[in-house]
Scaffold this motif. Structure first.
Motif: not given
Length: 230
Positions: A19-23
């Motif tokens: 959800r936070r774009g860390l992937v």
């Protein structure tokens, strides 16, 4: 782009990290490493050498099973010398929001001595790291919303060493165009510090005629860091 998309789909990660774009950030980092492999090589080698030295100096039992090292910001292990860490310590805790398959495959070779921990390091150190004999913070500090709190947590550890970029440098050839402090003046108060330059995005990676580099420092976190961070 296709490799990044497949990596995003196939990399196991907790929902909050997606959800936070860390992937996506991890996949972009790996893609940039592939494009800038030669430019990154000196930085990655310097990181691995420092961390291996720190592990050797901080080890207490020669890897017989009674000591633990926690690596904060382990990511894809591009800058982490996993084999020397696993040889020097009984347990290695790899702590990050996302553990790409590259890291998972390397961890699996150590037959249970390496543990992957999904954790949002912006919220502090995971509980497991508080009991570690050595904590290593790897190219993480400048990405945190409160670098001072992270430094204070490291200073409260039994022993801690850190690698961090501290300044962003924009240059054109041999001419420096701009320099920006990435830690808002936070005093690292490191013992036995050393430093080098990481050519993060050589032209034309981001700009057709300009390079972006990072000034990196490494050293042992002293108790002074607790006072300086507050």
């Amino acid at each position: 782009m296709l490799a990044e998309a497949l990596g995003w789909l196939l990399t196991p990660a907790p929902w909050w990290a997606r959800r936070r774009g860390l992937v996506g950030e991890q996949m972009a980092l790996l893609a940039r490493h592939r494009r800038c492999r030669a430019a990154w090589a000196p930085h990655l080698a310097a990181c691995r050498a420092f961390l291996a030295e720190a592990a050797s100096n901080g080890a207490t039992d020669g890897g017989t099973g009674g000591s633990t090292v926690a690596v904060l910001g382990s990511g894809a292990l591009l800058d982490v010398p996993l084999d020397p860490l696993a040889a020097a310590y009984g347990r290695v805790l790899l702590v990050d929001a996302v553990h790409p398959w590259r890291a998972r495959w390397r961890a699996a070779r150590h037959r249970g001595r390496v543990r992957l921990i999904h954790h949002d390091l912006a919220s502090g150190l995971p509980e497991a790291a508080h009991g570690a004999d050595l904590v290593l913070s790897v190219n993480l500090l400048s990405r945190l919303p409160d670098p001072g709190a992270h430094l204070a947590a490291l200073a409260d550890s039994r022993a801690a060493a850190l690698v961090s970029d501290v300044e962003l440098i924009e240059s054109q050839g041999d001419v420096e165009l701009a320099r920006r402090d990435l830690l808002a003046g936070c005093d690292l108060a490191l013992t036995a510090p050393r430093g080098w330059t990481w050519k993060l995005a050589p032209a034309p990676e981001l700009y057709p005629d300009r390079d972006l580099s990072l000034r990196v420092v490494a050293g042992w976190v002293s108790r002074t860091s607790r006072r300086a961070a507050r």
